[in-house]
Write an enzyme that holds these catalytic residues in place. Sequence first.
Site, mmCIF file in Angstrom:
data_model
loop_
_atom_site.group_PDB
_atom_site.id
_atom_site.type_symbol
_atom_site.label_atom_id
_atom_site.label_comp_id
_atom_site.label_asym_id
_atom_site.label_seq_id
_atom_site.Cartn_x
_atom_site.Cartn_y
_atom_site.Cartn_z
ATOM 1 C CG LEU A 17 -1.843 -1.200 1.411
ATOM 2 C CD1 LEU A 17 -2.693 -1.007 2.668
ATOM 3 C CD2 LEU A 17 -2.739 -1.415 0.196
ATOM 4 C CB CYS A 84 1.592 2.541 4.396
ATOM 5 S SG CYS A 84 0.424 3.509 3.435
ATOM 6 C CB SER A 147 -6.906 -2.980 9.674
ATOM 7 O OG SER A 147 -7.422 -4.262 9.350
ATOM 8 C CE1 TYR A 160 -2.555 -5.444 11.362
ATOM 9 C CE2 TYR A 160 -4.860 -6.057 11.072
ATOM 10 C CZ TYR A 160 -3.709 -5.450 10.599
ATOM 11 O OH TYR A 160 -3.717 -4.841 9.358
ATOM 12 C CE LYS A 164 -2.850 -1.710 11.040
ATOM 13 N NZ LYS A 164 -2.072 -0.672 10.340
#
Length: 254
Positions: A17, A84, A147, A160, A164
């Site tokens: 990305l 990113c 995310s 995770y 995020k």
Amino acid sequence: MEIKGHVAVVTGAASGLGFATAKRLAGAGATVAILDLSGEAAAKAAAEIGGTGYAVDVSDAGAVEAAFAQIESDLGTPRIVVSCAGIGTAGRILPRDGSLTIDTFAKALNVNLLGTYAVMNIAARTMAAADPVDADGARGVIINTSSVAFEDGQIGQAAYSASKGGVASMTLPAARELARFGIRVMAIAPGLFETAMSAGLPDDIRADILKNVPYPSRMGDPDEYARLAQAIVENPMLNGTVIRLDAAARMPIK
């Protein structure tokens, strides 16, 4: 805000990305600084798009601060910053062997959340000291990467998802605080994209995942993320919001 003629900083930009975003911004006329953990990879990616590469560990605030000082000296004041850089972690809170997973959790937060915050913090300070670039008083745009896991976290994604989720939840307060400096803050929450994180998925798991992607029923192209980042920079009314980029996908339990 115009892209042409401004300095853009993209972290995690040697691939995926980040590289797609750096390439698109360079194509739109920005002078691009590519930041990546690997200096060799950053230099190689920069050579492809006519940018400049810098080796930076975003979880090291001192290194980020030094990199921004060097970028300002080499290229000028960054007006566009896209974060990113991140890691994908998978691990249950209570594994079968009963071991503790606190270190794994801390690592995800250090890179994905604290790293993103460090870049935003240092970028905002740099932008705030610069002159406005348009009639609205704009000084810069910061785009962070969340995310869909911040809302649809699966089993094994506690670390995770938490990291995020932090990126997503700080978007509005950051935008409100930095508004008086003419700095906008946005976040993109991508779904399933063709990146290094997804490249190693077995075909059967990939096919199972894609069953949950309504339309288009495929992995996203990194340039589709980059196109959204470009639209955010160019549209001054986009501020303080998390945009899901996921083809209407909602992740299952596991």
